[in-house]
Design a protein around this motif. Structure first.
Motif, PDB file in Angstrom:
ATOM      1  N   UNK A 164       0.774  -1.399  -0.099  1.00  0.00           N
ATOM      2  CA  UNK A 164      -0.032  -0.064  -0.025  1.00  0.00           C
ATOM      3  C   UNK A 164       1.036   1.313   0.074  1.00  0.00           C
ATOM      4  N   UNK A 165       1.730   1.236   0.828  1.00  0.00           N
ATOM      5  CA  UNK A 165       2.583   2.611   1.201  1.00  0.00           C
ATOM      6  C   UNK A 165       3.899   2.553   0.535  1.00  0.00           C
ATOM      7  N   UNK A 166       4.432   1.463  -0.110  1.00  0.00           N
ATOM      8  CA  UNK A 166       5.753   1.271  -0.683  1.00  0.00           C
ATOM      9  C   UNK A 166       6.905   1.442   0.336  1.00  0.00           C
ATOM     10  N   UNK A 167       6.545   1.207   1.516  1.00  0.00           N
ATOM     11  CA  UNK A 167       7.714   0.929   2.653  1.00  0.00           C
ATOM     12  C   UNK A 167       7.114   0.094   3.777  1.00  0.00           C
ATOM     13  N   UNK A 168       8.139  -0.770   4.453  1.00  0.00           N
ATOM     14  CA  UNK A 168       7.685  -1.626   5.697  1.00  0.00           C
ATOM     15  C   UNK A 168       7.739  -0.569   6.684  1.00  0.00           C
ATOM     16  N   UNK A 169       6.589  -0.659   7.702  1.00  0.00           N
ATOM     17  CA  UNK A 169       6.304  -0.180   8.762  1.00  0.00           C
ATOM     18  C   UNK A 169       6.626  -0.971  10.117  1.00  0.00           C
ATOM     19  N   UNK A 170       7.243  -0.526  11.065  1.00  0.00           N
ATOM     20  CA  UNK A 170       7.401  -1.207  12.232  1.00  0.00           C
ATOM     21  C   UNK A 170       6.069  -1.246  13.014  1.00  0.00           C
ATOM     22  N   UNK A 171       6.079  -1.831  14.058  1.00  0.00           N
ATOM     23  CA  UNK A 171       4.987  -1.813  14.986  1.00  0.00           C
ATOM     24  C   UNK A 171       5.051  -0.289  15.704  1.00  0.00           C
ATOM     25  N   UNK A 172       6.221   0.224  16.042  1.00  0.00           N
ATOM     26  CA  UNK A 172       6.227   1.607  16.664  1.00  0.00           C
ATOM     27  C   UNK A 172       5.639   2.575  15.344  1.00  0.00           C
ATOM     28  N   UNK A 173       5.947   2.297  14.562  1.00  0.00           N
ATOM     29  CA  UNK A 173       5.449   3.432  13.313  1.00  0.00           C
ATOM     30  C   UNK A 173       3.965   3.134  12.934  1.00  0.00           C
ATOM     31  N   UNK A 174       3.446   1.883  13.185  1.00  0.00           N
ATOM     32  CA  UNK A 174       2.244   1.721  13.134  1.00  0.00           C
ATOM     33  C   UNK A 174       1.395   2.657  14.156  1.00  0.00           C
ATOM     34  N   UNK A 175       1.831   2.302  15.323  1.00  0.00           N
ATOM     35  CA  UNK A 175       1.231   2.979  16.751  1.00  0.00           C
ATOM     36  C   UNK A 175       1.270   4.509  16.627  1.00  0.00           C
ATOM     37  N   UNK A 176       2.425   5.086  15.909  1.00  0.00           N
ATOM     38  CA  UNK A 176       2.538   6.635  15.933  1.00  0.00           C
ATOM     39  C   UNK A 176       1.471   6.970  14.898  1.00  0.00           C
ATOM     40  N   UNK A 177       1.266   6.277  13.691  1.00  0.00           N
ATOM     41  CA  UNK A 177       0.650   6.686  12.839  1.00  0.00           C
ATOM     42  C   UNK A 177      -1.004   6.661  13.200  1.00  0.00           C
ATOM     43  N   UNK A 178      -1.263   5.493  13.829  1.00  0.00           N
ATOM     44  CA  UNK A 178      -2.505   5.582  14.403  1.00  0.00           C
ATOM     45  C   UNK A 178      -2.836   7.085  15.474  1.00  0.00           C
ATOM     46  N   UNK A 179      -2.007   7.064  16.535  1.00  0.00           N
ATOM     47  CA  UNK A 179      -2.272   7.910  17.579  1.00  0.00           C
ATOM     48  C   UNK A 179      -1.921   9.285  17.229  1.00  0.00           C
ATOM     49  N   UNK A 180      -1.488   9.657  16.075  1.00  0.00           N
ATOM     50  CA  UNK A 180      -1.194  11.000  15.293  1.00  0.00           C
ATOM     51  C   UNK A 180      -2.403  11.438  14.890  1.00  0.00           C
ATOM     52  N   UNK A 181      -3.591  10.777  14.845  1.00  0.00           N
ATOM     53  CA  UNK A 181      -4.649  11.181  13.949  1.00  0.00           C
ATOM     54  C   UNK A 181      -5.538  11.974  15.076  1.00  0.00           C
ATOM     55  N   UNK A 182      -6.062  13.082  14.457  1.00  0.00           N
ATOM     56  CA  UNK A 182      -6.891  14.080  15.009  1.00  0.00           C
ATOM     57  C   UNK A 182      -8.304  14.149  14.851  1.00  0.00           C
ATOM     58  N   UNK A 183      -9.232  14.693  15.602  1.00  0.00           N
ATOM     59  CA  UNK A 183     -10.592  14.616  15.293  1.00  0.00           C
ATOM     60  C   UNK A 183     -10.893  15.597  13.968  1.00  0.00           C
ATOM     61  N   UNK A 184      -9.958  16.463  13.620  1.00  0.00           N
ATOM     62  CA  UNK A 184     -10.031  17.253  12.348  1.00  0.00           C
ATOM     63  C   UNK A 184      -9.743  16.345  11.175  1.00  0.00           C
ATOM     64  N   UNK A 185      -8.818  15.349  11.452  1.00  0.00           N
ATOM     65  CA  UNK A 185      -8.404  14.407  10.329  1.00  0.00           C
ATOM     66  C   UNK A 185      -9.598  13.468  10.050  1.00  0.00           C
ATOM     67  N   UNK A 186     -10.230  13.235  11.135  1.00  0.00           N
ATOM     68  CA  UNK A 186     -11.310  12.343  10.653  1.00  0.00           C
ATOM     69  C   UNK A 186     -12.511  12.898  10.047  1.00  0.00           C
ATOM     70  N   UNK A 187     -12.738  14.281  10.297  1.00  0.00           N
ATOM     71  CA  UNK A 187     -13.705  15.061   9.821  1.00  0.00           C
ATOM     72  C   UNK A 187     -13.281  15.463   8.230  1.00  0.00           C
ATOM     73  N   UNK A 188     -12.137  15.590   8.203  1.00  0.00           N
ATOM     74  CA  UNK A 188     -11.507  15.787   6.596  1.00  0.00           C
ATOM     75  C   UNK A 188     -11.861  14.631   5.721  1.00  0.00           C
TER      76      UNK A 188
END
Lengths: 418, 417
Positions: free
Chosen positions: B368-392
Motif C-alpha cells: 500500500x505505502x511502498x515501505x515497511x512499517x514497524x509496530x512502533x511506526x504503526x502505533x505512531x501513525x494511529x496515535x497522530x490522527x486528530x478529530x479534524x483528520x477524521x472530519x476531513x
C-alpha cells in the motif's frame, strides 16, 4: 519452556496460569458450569440469554460504562456459551491486566439484568436465531446435534430455540445466574505476560469473597443411534454432516484419535481431500475431525456438494470411513500426521488466546492441565499400532449418524437401500 | 543489504523480487509467503475467475512435484499453509518452525512455476464450481461479492473473484498459462517473512530459488473510478433475514488518510462499542452490524453491512444513514477517538504476536505505502490522527449517499421506503 501454575482460593475457585516468554499480551478468562445443558426442556435459551446479559450492566456499571472502560484499556472481550459452560474472556496488553480484571470480575459476579436491555437482548437473540436459518452450513450442524444427541442434554441448541427465548422472564435469568455462578462451579485462567503472585493477589481481592456451593449436576454419557436423517431445503449445495462415537477428553488414546481423524480428513494430503476433492472434484469443502467430549468424544465428517454429485460424494465418504476402519492407517501416514500434530501444538504455544482456551478446557473436562512439553512427550510415545487398535475399538462408521440438508431426498442421496 | 540482526527490512533481489521481512526474536515459528500483485481486477471478462482458479492449480503440481507431493511435503514439515485470492492480490503462505524454513521456501518457490496439467485442470473445474455454489449458500459472503460488482463496475475492482460457472467451464488451460507467466513475475511479487529467521541465510536462498523467473507485467492497469450511488435489491423469499450492504468511496491505499479512514470506520461501526453498535445492534434491531474501510490501488471504499428481520431492516437503514451524516458533520468526540485509537493499537500489538498475521500486515502495508512499517511506526501513525483528520476524510469521502446491495424477503420500495 513456559511455566504453568495452579492454585485454589479458600472459596474453591481454581486458578490456572501459563507464562509465555516474549509476548506482551495477556489473555484472561473464566468458565462457569452454566451452559445450555442445564436449560429446562421448555426453557432452551436460558443459558445463552443469561450469558448475553452479562455485558448489559452490573450493579455499579451501565452497559455503556462496561464497554467504554474495557475499550479504553484496549481489551478485546467476549462472552460465549456451549453445552456445558458460559465463558467470559479478554485479551489485552499485559500491563492492563489489573484494571481489566476489576471490570471483568464485576461483570461475572454482579450483572443487574436491567429490564430495557433485557428486551433489546431478546430481540437480538431472536434475530441471531433467524439468521442461522439463512446459513445451511450452520443449520446442518444444528440438525446433527439434535439427532445425534437425541434425548441427551447436549441435544439442546446452545443459543436457544425461538419459542423458549420469547417466553423467558427476568427472574429466571437472575436465578440461573444465582444458582450456577459459584466459585466451586467455575475456573479462572491467565496466559501470556503476567506475574503469577500479583495475579493471585488480584483474584483474591476481586473474587475472594465470592460465595456459593452449587455445582452443575453431572451430565451422563450420550448414546447415539445410527441413522440417516435428510431434511429438504432449497439450497445450492447438499450439506452432509456425520458423527459417530469416539474416546473422551483425557483418554490415553486422545492423541491417537487426533492422528486418526487427521489421516481421514484433516488437511490437504488427507484421504478425504484426496478422494473427494482432488481425484473427483466433488466438493470444495470436505474434511473430518475428532471432537473430544466429557464421557464420549466423536468423529466428525462434513462435505458440501451440488445436488447431482451428492450421491457419489456420499458413497465415497462411506467407502473411506469403511476403509480406515478395516485397514487402519499406514506407517507413512502415521508419521506424517503425528509430525503435523506436534508442530501445530507447538506453534499454538505462541498465541495467548489459544493457550487460555486450552488451559480452561483441559481443566474443565479433565481437572488437570498439561504443559506443551508433556503433550510433546505423549505424541512422541504414540505408535501406529495404538492408532489402529483405537480404530478397531471405536470404528468411525460404528453408530454413524448422518444428516443432510439440501434439495435431495433420502432415497436420492443414499439409494433405495439406505 | 540487511544485516543478520536487522529487525525490519526491505530488500530487492537481482531479478526484481522484493523481500519484506520482520524478525521476531523469541518466537519459534516463522511465516513465509509470496504476495502476488494480481487478482480479479487484472482479468478480462472472458477469463473471469482465472486468478482464483490459478491459485487452486498452484497446488496441483510442478515439474519437480506432483499435487500429492506438495501437500505431503507441507504436512511433513508440520506447516500451517494456505492461499487466498482477492480483487488485487493472490497470497500463498506457510507457517513452520524455524528449522523448516529452507524447505518451506523451496516448496513455495517451486509452486510459483506450476505445471498446469490439463487433466488436473479439468478435475479442478468441478471444485471451483462447488466453491461458487457454496458461496451462494452463505448470504453475507454472496452479498459482499455482489456489492463489489454493483459499486465498482465498470471499474475492474468490480470483477468477480470466483467467476461464474460458465466462465470457469469455458476457460482453456492455455489462457491460464498465459496469465500465469504474465502476472507471476518477480517484479510483480513480494516475498514476505516474519518470525524466527536470519537475513544472511534467507537472502541467498531467496535469490537462488527465484533466479529462473522471467520478467512480466507489474501492478494493475490504471482505470478511472467514478463512484455513483446505485441500488440493487434482490428478492429472495427463502431467506429469513434481510441482508444489507452499503458502500461509498474512501481514500486509496497509498493515501496518508487511510489511518483516519480506519478510525472513522471503527468509530461508526466497529462490532462493539461503536455508534452503530449502540444505536442498532445493542437495541436489538439487527443481529449484527459492522463498518469497515478497504484501501485499494487507486481506489478505496467504506463498507457497512447488517442483517435484520424484514420488519426492522428499513428502520435500520434510516438509522445508519443518519448516524453517517451525524458523524460527518459533527465528527467524533475526543474520548471516542481516543478509545478507537487504543483499540487499534492494542489489536496491532496483540495481532502482531502471531507470525503469519505480522507477515500479512508488513507485506500489505508495503504494497500500500511502498515501505515497511514497524509496530512502533504503526502505533505512531494511529496515535497522530486528530478529530479534524477524521472530519476531513469524511468530507472528502462522504459516507452518504451510498450504494445499496440487499438480499432477502424485501423488495426495493419495501426496504428503501
Amino acid at each position: 519452556m513456559p511455566e504453568q501454575y495452579t492454585d485454589t482460593l479458600s472459596n474453591g475457585l481454581v486458578l490456572l496460569g501459563e507464562r509465555i516468554e516474549g509476548v506482551r499480551s495477556a489473555a484472561v478468562g473464566f468458565f462457569v458450569g452454566a451452559g445450555s445443558s442445564y436449560d429446562p426442556d421448555d426453557r432452551n435459551g436460558l443459558a445463552h440469554f443469561t450469558e448475553a446479559m452479562l455485558l448489559e450492566g452490573t450493579t455499579s456499571r451501565s452497559s455503556r460504562q462496561i464497554s467504554e472502560q474495557l475499550d479504553s484499556l484496549g481489551v478485546r472481550y467476549s462472552t460465549s456459551v456451549d453445552a456445558e459452560v458460559i465463558a467470559l474472556s479478554g485479551v489485552m496488553v499485559g500491563t492492563k491486566l489489573e484494571s481489566a480484571l476489576e471490570i471483568l470480575t464485576d461483570v461475572l459476579l454482579h450483572p443487574s439484568f436491567p429490564e430495557q436491555e433485557l428486551e433489546q437482548t431478546r430481540s437480538s437473540i431472536l434475530q441471531e436465531l433467524r439468521h442461522e436459518e439463512d446459513e445451511p452450513m450452520v443449520q446442518v450442524r444444528n440438525v446433527l446435534r439434535k439427532v445425534y444427541y437425541d434425548g441427551h442434554p447436549y441435544s439442546k441448541r446452545p443459543n436457544g430455540e425461538p419459542d423458549a427465548v420469547q417466553g423467558l422472564r427476568r427472574d429466571e435469568l437472575v436465578e440461573h445466574h444465582e444458582h450456577y455462578f459459584s466459585p466451586a462451579n467455575a475456573v479462572c485462567a491467565v496466559a501470556g505476560d503476567f506475574d503469577w503472585d500479583a495475579f493471585r493477589r488480584l483474584i483474591e481481592r476481586y473474587l475472594g469473597s465470592w460465595r456459593g456451593e452449587a455445582r452443575a449436576p453431572e451430565i451422563g454419557p450420550p448414546s447415539p443411534t445410527a441413522q440417516i436423517h435428510v431434511e429438504s431445503r432449497q439450497t445450492q449445495q447438499e450439506h452432509i454432516a456425520a458423527a459417530s462415537p469416539s474416546v473422551p477428553y483425557g483418554h490415553p488414546d486422545y492423541y491417537a484419535a487426533v492422528v486418526a481423524s487427521d489421516v481421514l480428513g484433516g488437511g490437504m494430503s488427507s484421504r478425504l481431500f484426496e478422494e473427494v476433492r482432488e481425484k473427483r472434484g466433488l466438493a470444495y469443502q470436505v474434511g473430518a475431525a475428532y471432537a473430544p467430549g466429557r464421557h464420549l468424544g466423536s468423529w466428525r465428517v462434513y462435505a458440501g456438494t451440488t445436488p447431482e454429485k451428492a450421491p457419489q460424494t456420499y458413497s465415497v465418504l462411506m467407502q473411506e470411513l469403511g476403509r480406515i476402519d478395516s485397514e487402519g492407517i499406514s506407517e507413512e501416514e502415521f508419521e506424517r500426521f503425528r509430525g503435523l500434530a506436534r508442530s501445530h501444538i507447538l506453534m499454538s504455544g505462541e498465541s495467548t488466546g489459544a493457550r487460555l482456551r486450552s488451559l480452561l478446557t483441559s481443566w474443565w473436562y479433565e481437572r488437570r492441565i498439561r504443559s506443551l512439553a508433556e503433550v510433546r512427550e505423549r505424541l512422541d510415545a504414540l505408535t501406529q499400532d495404538q492408532v489402529n487398535a483405537l480404530l478397531k475399538q471405536w470404528p468411525m462408521s460404528g453408530q454413524l449418524v448422518v444428516c443432510a440438508l439440501g434439495p435431495n431426498t433420502k432415497e436420492g442421496l443414499v439409494g433405495a437401500n439406505g | 543489504m540487511a544485516k543478520g540482526n536487522d529487525l525490519l527490512s526491505v530488500e530487492r533481489l537481482s531479478n526484481g523480487l522484493t523481500v519484506v521481512g520482520q524478525r521476531m526474536p523469541g518466537v519459534e515459528s516463522v511465516a513465509v509467503g509470496f504476495h502476488v500483485r494480481t487478482g480479479s481486477r487484472d482479468e478480462s471478462p472472458d477469463v473471469a475467475g482465472v486468478s482464483h482458479f490459478l491459485e487452486h492449480m498452484m497446488f496441483k503440481g510442478t515439474e519437480r512435484r506432483s499435487a500429492l507431493d506438495i501437500s505431503r511435503e507441507f504436512e511433513q514439515m508440520g506447516a500451517e499453509f494456505n492461499a487466498f485470492t482477492w480483487v488485487e492480490s493472490t497470497v500463498y503462505y506457510a507457517r513452520v518452525l524455524g528449522d523448516q524454513l529452507p524447505h518451506a521456501l523451496d516448496l513455495l518457490a517451486d509452486m510459483m512455476r506450476p505445471k498446469l496439467d490439463p487433466q488436473e485442470f479439468t478435475t479442478e473445474k468441478g471444485v471451483i464450481i462447488e466453491e461458487i455454489a457454496r458461496s451462494e449458500d452463505q448470504p453475507t459472503h454472496d452479498l459482499i461479492h455482489k456489492l463489489f460488482a454493483t459499486f465498482f463496475s465498470p471499474h475492474p475492482l468490480g470483477n468477480s473473484v470466483l467467476g461464474t460457472e460458465e466462465s470457469i467451464r469455458a476457460l482453456p488451460v492455455e489462457r491460464m498459462r498465459d496469465y500465469q507467466l504474465r502476472r507471476y513475475s518477480p517484479n510483480n511479487m513480494v516475498l514476505g517473512i516474519a518470525g524466527n529467521f536470519d537475513w544472511d541465510r534467507l537472502l541467498p536462498l531467496a535469490e537462488e530459488k527465484s533466479r529462473p523467473w522471467g520478467e512480466g507485467e507489474s501492478g494493475h492497469a490504471a482505470a478511472e473510478f467514478r463512484p455513483e450511488p446505485r441500488v440493487a435489491v434482490e428478492v429472495r423469499s427463502n431467506l429469513q433475514q434481510e441482508h444489507v450492504a452499503l458502500a461509498s468511496a474512501g481514500p486509496d491505499q497509498a493515501s496518508d488518510e487511510t489511518w483516519a479512514a480506519e478510525l472513522a470506520a471503527a468509530i461508526l461501526g466497529d462490532s462493539s462499542g461503536s455508534r452503530l453498535y449502540w444505536e442498532v445492534a445493542q437495541k436489538g434491531l439487527a443481529d449484527s452490524i459492522e463498518t469497515e474501510y478497504y484501501g485499494f490501488d487507486g481506489a478505496g471504499m467504506f463498507l457497512s453491512y447488517y442483517s435484520a428481520s424484514p420488519e426492522k431492516a428499513p428502520e435500520v437503514l434510516r438509522i445508519v444513514r443518519s448516524e453517517m451524516e451525524r458523524l460527518a458533520s459533527e465528527g467524533p468526540t475526543e474520548e471516542e477517538l481516543e478509545r478507537a485509537k487504543v483499540k487499534a493499537v492494542s489489536d496491532a500489538v496483540i495481532g502482531g504476536e502471531a507470525t503469519h498475521r505480522r507477515m500479512f500486515e508488513v507485506v500489505d502495508l508495503y504494497v500500500a505505502k511502498g515501505r515497511a512499517l514497524s509496530l512502533d511506526e504503526i502505533t505512531r501513525a494511529i496515535e497522530s490522527v486528530k478529530v479534524e483528520d477524521v472530519l476531513r476524510v469524511l468530507s472528502r469521502y462522504p459516507l452518504t449517499p451510498f450504494t445499496v446491495q440487499a438480499a432477502g424477503p424485501l423488495s426495493e420500495p419495501e426496504l428503501l421506503g
